[in-house]
Design a protein around this motif. Structure first.
Motif, PDB file in Angstrom:
ATOM      1  N   ALA A   1      27.281 -40.523  76.858  1.00 56.95           N
ATOM      2  CA  ALA A   1      26.779 -40.271  78.195  1.00 56.95           C
ATOM      3  C   ALA A   1      27.863 -40.389  79.252  1.00 56.95           C
ATOM      4  CB  ALA A   1      25.665 -41.253  78.507  1.00 56.95           C
ATOM      5  N   SER A   2      29.082 -40.548  78.835  1.00 59.66           N
ATOM      6  CA  SER A   2      30.116 -40.714  79.826  1.00 59.66           C
ATOM      7  C   SER A   2      31.107 -39.561  79.712  1.00 59.66           C
ATOM      8  CB  SER A   2      30.817 -42.052  79.625  1.00 59.66           C
ATOM      9  OG  SER A   2      31.374 -42.075  78.338  1.00 59.66           O
ATOM     10  N   PHE A   3      31.948 -39.539  80.634  1.00 55.47           N
ATOM     11  CA  PHE A   3      32.867 -38.427  80.694  1.00 55.47           C
ATOM     12  C   PHE A   3      34.278 -38.981  80.743  1.00 55.47           C
ATOM     13  CE2 PHE A   3      35.346 -35.476  83.361  1.00 55.47           C
ATOM     14  CZ  PHE A   3      35.281 -34.360  82.559  1.00 55.47           C
ATOM     15  N   VAL A   4      35.073 -38.595  79.789  1.00 54.90           N
ATOM     16  CA  VAL A   4      36.425 -39.120  79.725  1.00 54.90           C
ATOM     17  C   VAL A   4      37.336 -38.171  80.476  1.00 54.90           C
ATOM     18  CG1 VAL A   4      38.258 -39.840  78.195  1.00 54.90           C
ATOM     19  CG2 VAL A   4      35.892 -40.165  77.536  1.00 54.90           C
TER      20      VAL A   4
ATOM     21  N   GLU B   1      35.272 -46.812  84.579  1.00 56.64           N
ATOM     22  CA  GLU B   1      35.864 -47.824  83.709  1.00 56.64           C
ATOM     23  C   GLU B   1      37.205 -47.320  83.203  1.00 56.64           C
ATOM     24  OE1 GLU B   1      33.577 -49.008  80.380  1.00 56.64           O
ATOM     25  OE2 GLU B   1      32.251 -50.282  81.576  1.00 56.64           O
ATOM     26  N   THR B   2      38.174 -48.196  83.286  1.00 52.89           N
ATOM     27  CA  THR B   2      39.455 -47.854  82.665  1.00 52.89           C
ATOM     28  C   THR B   2      39.566 -48.729  81.429  1.00 52.89           C
ATOM     29  OG1 THR B   2      40.275 -47.671  84.881  1.00 52.89           O
ATOM     30  CG2 THR B   2      41.900 -47.621  83.129  1.00 52.89           C
TER      31      THR B   2
ATOM     32  N   PHE C   1      37.379 -44.202  91.779  1.00 54.85           N
ATOM     33  CA  PHE C   1      37.836 -43.252  90.785  1.00 54.85           C
ATOM     34  C   PHE C   1      39.323 -42.967  90.966  1.00 54.85           C
ATOM     35  CE2 PHE C   1      38.136 -38.656  89.548  1.00 54.85           C
ATOM     36  CZ  PHE C   1      37.933 -38.840  88.198  1.00 54.85           C
ATOM     37  N   ALA C   2      39.697 -42.730  92.216  1.00 53.79           N
ATOM     38  CA  ALA C   2      41.083 -42.399  92.520  1.00 53.79           C
ATOM     39  C   ALA C   2      42.000 -43.584  92.226  1.00 53.79           C
ATOM     40  CB  ALA C   2      41.198 -42.005  93.989  1.00 53.79           C
ATOM     41  N   LYS C   3      41.461 -44.763  92.575  1.00 58.41           N
ATOM     42  CA  LYS C   3      42.283 -45.948  92.378  1.00 58.41           C
ATOM     43  C   LYS C   3      42.556 -46.150  90.889  1.00 58.41           C
ATOM     44  CE  LYS C   3      42.101 -50.806  93.630  1.00 58.41           C
ATOM     45  NZ  LYS C   3      41.005 -51.741  93.367  1.00 58.41           N
ATOM     46  N   ALA C   4      41.485 -46.010  90.135  1.00 51.90           N
ATOM     47  CA  ALA C   4      41.641 -46.182  88.695  1.00 51.90           C
ATOM     48  C   ALA C   4      42.633 -45.172  88.147  1.00 51.90           C
ATOM     49  CB  ALA C   4      40.297 -46.028  88.009  1.00 51.90           C
TER      50      ALA C   4
ATOM     51  N   THR D   1      36.855 -43.708  82.160  1.00 49.56           N
ATOM     52  CA  THR D   1      35.544 -43.255  81.735  1.00 49.56           C
ATOM     53  C   THR D   1      34.613 -43.314  82.931  1.00 49.56           C
ATOM     54  OG1 THR D   1      36.052 -44.417  79.724  1.00 49.56           O
ATOM     55  CG2 THR D   1      33.819 -43.589  79.966  1.00 49.56           C
ATOM     56  N   ILE D   2      33.901 -42.209  83.165  1.00 49.03           N
ATOM     57  CA  ILE D   2      32.883 -42.243  84.222  1.00 49.03           C
ATOM     58  C   ILE D   2      31.543 -42.478  83.552  1.00 49.03           C
ATOM     59  CG2 ILE D   2      31.881 -41.041  86.163  1.00 49.03           C
ATOM     60  CD1 ILE D   2      34.293 -39.256  86.231  1.00 49.03           C
TER      61      ILE D   2
END
Lengths: 236, 1052
Positions: free
Chosen positions: B811-814, B801-802, B17-20, B824-825
């Motif tokens: 269903a995802s969280f931007v 996802e980037t 997550f951090a890397k993205a 996007t998670i």
């Protein structure tokens, strides 16, 4: 989403006022009169009872209830804005045989055609015997359908949106919806004595259910027309 | 709530997550605020705080568990019947009444109280030899012969053809019909009490006077062959070099014990060896095991009975003139071949005695043919005790209540009433002596046995008048015999009533504890406003202090009043101290308490379902039909859910809610086709759980069910993960591979088991046995060992996802959409729920294995329903109501019946202990049996936290409190049921159906409550910790699980 339908008032002519009180008595008397033969042999007795029941219910709808689309009925054919016309003078309403009896018959057909299979299926899901007693289950569904849905279709029609409200129990409680809820709750409670080991003939399928439905119909009609009128079922 | 700012405890997903995010930021050249130090410290505090609160919640539920156990313990020890065991023994030289004018007592050589009739005896106990196995059966139109019919004709034939050499009579057991209780009854002549019932497989040495002890006192050499229960009861009583005990518990083994007995008994009957022993006791187990494994109507039973037939033929040939041969059953079996209860089929055994010399007589020529059914001329099993004692010249054991069997004393002519009167006088006198001693020891009111004493006097008068009149007619002896026999039967019935003695104060203490614990639980579950996790601490600390004070008080009281029993005072003191403490705790936080009265239709539905079910346990009919009532309630919930779903404004919610509600109803009904009927339900119920109503093996088509489950269920569960994009990471590995593989293995196990049972591959039995056990162990290893490692170490099922800003996933969280691309998670919407749900699927796999194939289908449906329920709860926004946990309680109870169980002792599937193991091994054996019996309730209890976690935002506050509340509500459901069954059982303690219906239901309710308590603590709340820690690793601690006091105050 449109607001829930307003509670239905029964017609206020003399015949309606008389018959609306007479109707539950007649319904219960009919059932009480037939009870011993139903216990003795449910299938033929329940079948023959359906005819007078249908006559009584049609009479009730035709005499006491505003048909779908009528001035003091609820929504239907032509859409009205809510609250647009609440107080038509019922006394002046011309009671036309054709505009009453025909819709009542139509209600009978349009309520029972989908009603009986759906209710029979529900009875099966609630634990009715699957491999045997099919005629009994169907007849129980027919009685419940005549009691619970016939007047409902007469006043509410078959509008999808309206029926979604009915299934969601969002319409205001009135005499008609009271009948429906009462019949269903009565039939539900009718299952209670089945397991008891009293060895009574009347404990056999589906007599207790039908009996519960008739009693529930009467209670629901009375309560729905009086103290519960205008209330709604709240889930929250 | 801030916008998903990642807190830098970066690991795994968090790192991704951090890397993205870093990449995106580099790309957009925007600055990253660095608050690493601060956040790390806050995060650490959050974690410590969570762990502490979690521990307190665990401790509080443990405290409740202790209260439940104490309450149940006090009630059960007061309720389960007790009888004072007297340690007096009868002595050869001391007959119970003066018999000097009849016989000079005291010599074991000629007979102690009565001249002996046989030198030796061979006593064969055929476990579960039901009376109708031994009598001929004529097929009629209405009833066809079953496999057990006419397979064992030898007993009937000899008794009918040679009535002077043999007789056969129904032999009625006193319930409980478990072998250990029966052996006690058959040797001591006393009535069993219910409290012994649980110790069937542990065994206790008998400390009452009994036949075996009398034999040993008379220096008889006793050889025992077969069931090793005898050695637990009489350790060291048997001739060590001739005795051959065999393990009795392995009910899947039909032949080892029987072949062993047969192999060793015939050499002993050989004339060369008869001098080595005086009494042989042979205990055959094959019939019982065939019943447990296949049921009576099975070719294996016919084969077993024919084998017995042949054995008895050989014994009749080989036995010598001075030896008495006795064949008997200790109990019968029900239509499925199980026993333990008190139905007719379970208590009706057979008794047959044989002598080479004409010896037996009949009091009436009508009795020459053995009774056609067990209803005619039955004898009680305790009658064996005086009969054998007197025939072998031993004193009648002190505690005996039985009467001599008339066939053995009336003489071959059937006219020796003098002898019959004599032996009945002896037996009656011993009973009288015993009753005097018992009344004295217990301090009984003489009025309780006034009627018996009057009969005693009358009998003695009759005896004296015969003695005075010198010349005595047969009719006088007959009268005397009847008089003594009347005294015996009156005493027996008094004792039956007397030993239904209840310790009412203990029972009331137990109920009081359960009621107060219920109130505490009720307020905790539904009456606390705000943070459960936070509020638990004061309750617990004061409660624990109260417990200690109560315990000390109880201790003190026992010193002051020595009549108080220590365990009662301590249990009651500790429990009440604790409850008083919690009460004070509630007072301390009284502003947070709201009256737990339902406010919504869902609350009312929960209350009505629970209370209606509980009230129903007052009537035996509703208790019998519990499964149908649960079906009715579950369908009702489904209909309410349909109505509620129709109210949802969001179209997707409405459609999903309707779909899942209808699915829920249909699945409930589908599961309801799996039935195992209890005896009382017949003929209105048809068992489908096994191949037939009289079998305990699965039909071949049922073997397909586990395969269907294996192929469909992982996909179905996956769809619940995919809906919210949670089918990521370890979830893929677990659901698609491990779970499916495990389910396939368990299906393979049951196929192999059927192959083994049906001997499809003769000669490969051992290989199949070994393989199937390995498969079972492997399945359990996948479910629990691999499952728990996955569950412990898995990251939340998310994917980062980037991508270019285009599509939004519901269903995802931007995270941030200010730039040209967004992070996007995937799976954000159900992080908690999906993470926790792995635990449910693991236990689902373990439980599927230990249920029979039909049960595996039921458990599969249950799992599907559980996931459906999550969706219903979510779409109707009900996670805060009581309905979810209560419906899980209903579901668990419903599927208890659908996995082949009933509220009866005989429905316990003991054989499940041998699914993964060959022999009994603690603690695994009880663990497997509990998992098999309460699998449905266990799975539902594990599912409870997911009700409140399903589709909750990862940063939702106070989720731990929600979990505590939901679990408490779930336990509350079972606690109400337990209290109801306890109170009804206590109230109906004189009811005819007490042992058949109310007592087993009470025991079931109590065990279920304790099991659910333990599962909730160890698996559900314990598992929630793992799940929370894992989610917090990604999303940070400040908000997950608990809301810290500071945060909350700021908000207020």
């Amino acid at each position: 989403m449109k607001p829930p339908a307003t509670p239905i008032d029964t017609l206020s002519n003399d015949a309606a006022n008389l018959y609306k009180h007479l109707h539950p008595v007649l319904i219960l008397s009919l059932y009480a009169y037939q009870f011993s033969s139903i216990v003795a042999d449910p299938v033929p007795a329940l079948t023959t009872t359906l005819i007078p029941l249908a006559v009584l219910q049609i009479a009730y709808a035709a005499i006491c209830l505003p048909p779908i689309g009528s001035s003091n009925g609820v929504g239907g054919g032509e859409k009205k804005k809510p609250g647009e016309r609440r107080k038509a003078a019922p006394g002046k309403l011309e009671v036309s045989f054709n505009s009453k009896i025909v819709p009542a018959f139509l209600s009978l057909i349009s309520s029972t055609l989908p009603g009986i299979p759906v209710l029979a299926l529900s009875l099966l899901l609630f634990g009715a015997p699957v491999t045997t007693h099919h005629a009994e289950t169907l007849l129980a569904a027919a009685h419940i359908s005549f009691l619970a849905t016939l007047p409902l279709v007469y006043v509410h029609g078959v509008d999808g949106g309206r029926w979604r409200e009915i299934v969601a129990a969002q319409v205001h409680i009135d005499e008609v919806f009271g009948c429906t809820l009462g019949t269903l709750v009565g039939a539900w409670l009718g299952a209670v004595p089945i397991p008891l080991d009293w060895d009574r003939e009347w404990q056999k399928w589906p007599i207790t259910i039908v009996t519960g439905a008739y009693i529930g119909f009467t209670v629901g009609k009375v309560l729905g027309g009086t103290i519960l009128k205008g209330k709604t079922v709240s889930f929250e | 709530m801030d916008q998903g700012e990642p807190l830098p405890s970066f690991e795994g997903l968090a790192a991704a997550f951090a890397k993205a995010k870093a990449e995106k930021e580099r790309e957009e050249a925007s600055g990253l605020r660095a608050r690493t130090g601060d956040a790390a410290a806050a995060n650490k505090r959050g974690e410590v705080h969570f762990k502490a609160l979690h521990l307190i919640v665990i401790a509080f539920f443990t405290f409740l568990l202790i209260l439940h156990v104490l309450g149940i313990y006090l009630f059960a020890t007061g309720f389960l019947l007790t009888r004072l065991v007297l340690d007096e023994t009868s002595e050869c030289a001391l007959p119970p009444i003066d018999i000097s004018d009849v016989y000079s007592p005291g010599s074991a050589e000629t007979g102690c109280w009565h001249p002996k009739s046989f030198e030796k005896a061979v006593v064969i106990l055929v476990d579960a030899l039901r009376y109708d196995f031994t009598v001929p059966f004529q097929a009629t139109d209405s009833e066809q012969a079953q496999h057990f019919h006419n397979a064992l004709p030898v007993l009937y034939d000899t008794a009918a053809k040679h009535p002077h050499q043999a007789f056969l009579r129904p032999f009625i057991a006193d319930p409980p019909t478990a072998t250990l209780q029966r052996l006690k009854g058959l040797t001591t002549g006393t009535l069993p009490t219910f409290v012994d019932a649980g110790s069937n497989f542990a065994g206790d040495a008998i400390d009452e006077d009994n036949l075996v002890a009398q034999l040993r006192n008379a220096s008889k050499r006793i050889v025992h062959l077969g069931d090793d229960t005898w050695h637990a009861l009489w350790p060291g009583y048997f001739e060590p070099n001739l005795t051959r005990p065999y393990d009795s518990f392995n009910v899947w083994d039909l032949h080892t014990v029987d072949n062993g007995v047969t192999e060793h008994i015939f050499p002993l009957l050989h004339p060369a060896n008869t001098s080595k022993w005086d009494v042989i006791i042979g205990h055959y187990l094959g019939v019982d095991h065939a019943g447990h494994r296949y049921g009576p109507d099975h070719p294996a039973m016919a084969a077993k009975l024919s084998q017995m037939d042949e054995v008895f033929h050989r014994m009749i040939e080989q036995i010598d003139d001075s030896t008495l041969l006795v064949v008997m059953g200790d109990h019968g079996m029900d239509v499925k071949g199980d026993h333990g209860g008190e139905s007719d089929d379970e208590i009706q055994a057979a008794l047959w005695m044989y002598s080479k010399q004409p010896f037996f007589g009949r009091t009436s020529p009508d009795y020459a043919t053995p009774p056609a059914t067990a209803k005619e001329r039955p004898v009680a099993q305790i009658d064996l005790v005086p009969t054998l004692s007197l025939l072998l010249g031993l004193p009648i054991p002190f505690n005996n209540l039985g009467a001599p069997i008339e066939e053995a004393f009336i003489g071959a002519q059937g006219s020796n009433y003098e002898n019959l009167a004599n032996v009945n006088r002896l037996a009656a006198a011993q009973i009288h002596r015993y009753q005097d001693a018992y009344a004295q020891a217990r301090g009984l009111d003489p009025s309780t046995r006034a009627s018996a004493l009057a009969l005693w006097d009358a009998a003695n008068d009759a005896w004296d008048s015969i003695k005075k009149s010198k010349k005595s007619a047969t009719s006088d002896w007959k009268t005397t015999f009847s008089a003594f026999s009347a005294y015996q039967s009156e005493t027996l019935s008094i004792c039956r009533a007397l030993w239904a003695r209840f310790d009412i104060p203990r029972m009331i203490n137990g109920v009081l504890i359960l009621v107060s614990a219920l109130i505490v639980l009720g307020i905790y579950a539904r009456g606390l406003d705000g943070e459960h996790a936070e509020l638990t601490a004061p309750l617990l600390s004061i409660g624990a202090a109260g417990s200690v004070i109560g315990l000390l008080n109880g201790l003190g009281l026992t010193y002051l009043y020595t009549s108080l029993s220590l365990d009662q005072a301590l249990s009651f003191g500790a429990a009440f101290g604790g409850i008083a403490g919690v009460g004070m705790g509630f007072w301390y936080i009284r502003r947070r308490i709201i009256l737990p009265v339902p406010t919504s239709i869902w609350g009312w539905a929960s209350v009505i379902f629970t209370l209606a079910l509980s009230a129903g346990f007052a009537a035996n009919s509703w208790t019998i039909w519990e499964d149908e009532i649960l079906l009715h309630f579950l369908a009702t919930f489904g209909v309410l859910a349909v109505a509620s779903s129709f109210r949802q404004k969001n179209t997707i919610d409405r459609a999903l809610g309707c779909y899942h509600s209808i699915l829920f109803i249909v699945l409930t009904r589908l599961a309801s086709f799996s039935r195992l009927c209890r005896e009382e339900q017949i003929p209105y119920c048809k068992s489908t759980y096994y191949a037939s109503a009289t079998s305990s093996t699965s039909a071949t088509w049922q073997l397909a069910i586990p395969y269907v489950v294996a192929f469909t269920l992982p996909n179905l569960i996956r769809s619940y993960f995919k809906g919210t994009r949670n089918h990521q990471g370890s979830a893929i590995l677990w659901l698609d591979f491990a779970l499916r593989f495990g389910l396939l293995l368990s299906a393979a196990y049951w196929t192999l088991d059927a192959a083994d049972d049906g001997e499809w591959y003769p000669g490969y039995g051992d290989e199949i046995k070994t393989t199937k056990r390995l498969i079972a162990q492997l399945t359990l290893a996948i479910a629990l060992a691999f499952g728990y490692s996955t569950f412990s170490w898995a990251k939340p099922f998310l994917n980062i996802e980037t991508k270019k800003k285009e599509s939004y996933e519901s269903a995802s969280f931007v995270v941030d959409d200010s730039g040209t691309s967004s992070i996007t998670i995937l799976g954000y919407a159900n992080v908690h729920g999906s993470r926790y749900a792995i635990l449910i699927t693991m236990w689902f796999l373990a439980i599927s294995l230990v249920e029979k194939p039909m049960g595996a289908g039921a458990i599969g449906i249950l799992t599907w329903q559980i996931f459906s329920l999550f969706e219903i709860i979510d779409t109707n926004k009900l996670s805060n109501t009581s309905i979810g946990p209560v419906v899980l309680g209903l579901l668990g109870s419903f599927h208890y019946f659908k996995t082949g169980h009933q509220g009866t002792l005989s429905s316990i599937q003991w054989e499940s202990a041998f699914i993964p193991l060959q022999t009994i091994r603690y603690p695994w054996t009880p663990f497997i049996v509990v998992l098999n019996t309460f699998g449905a309730q266990i799975l539902c209890a594990i599912a409870v936290p997911a009700i409140v976690l399903w589709k909750q935002p990862p940063k939702k506050k106070s989720l731990l409190s929600d979990v505590a509340k939901a679990v408490a509500t779930h336990v509350l459901f079972y606690a109400v049921i337990n209290l109801a069954t306890t109170m009804w059982t206590g109230h109906l303690r004189r009811h005819l159906m007490l042992y058949r219906i109310f007592c087993p239901r009470f025991m079931m309710g109590a065990v279920v409550l304790v099991v659910v308590d333990i599962v909730s603590i160890l698996i559900a709340i314990g598992g929630a910790r793992t799940s929370f820690l894992s989610v917090a690793e990604v999303f940070g601690w400040s908000d997950v699980g608990v809301a810290r006091t500071a945060t909350r105050e700021r908000e207020m």
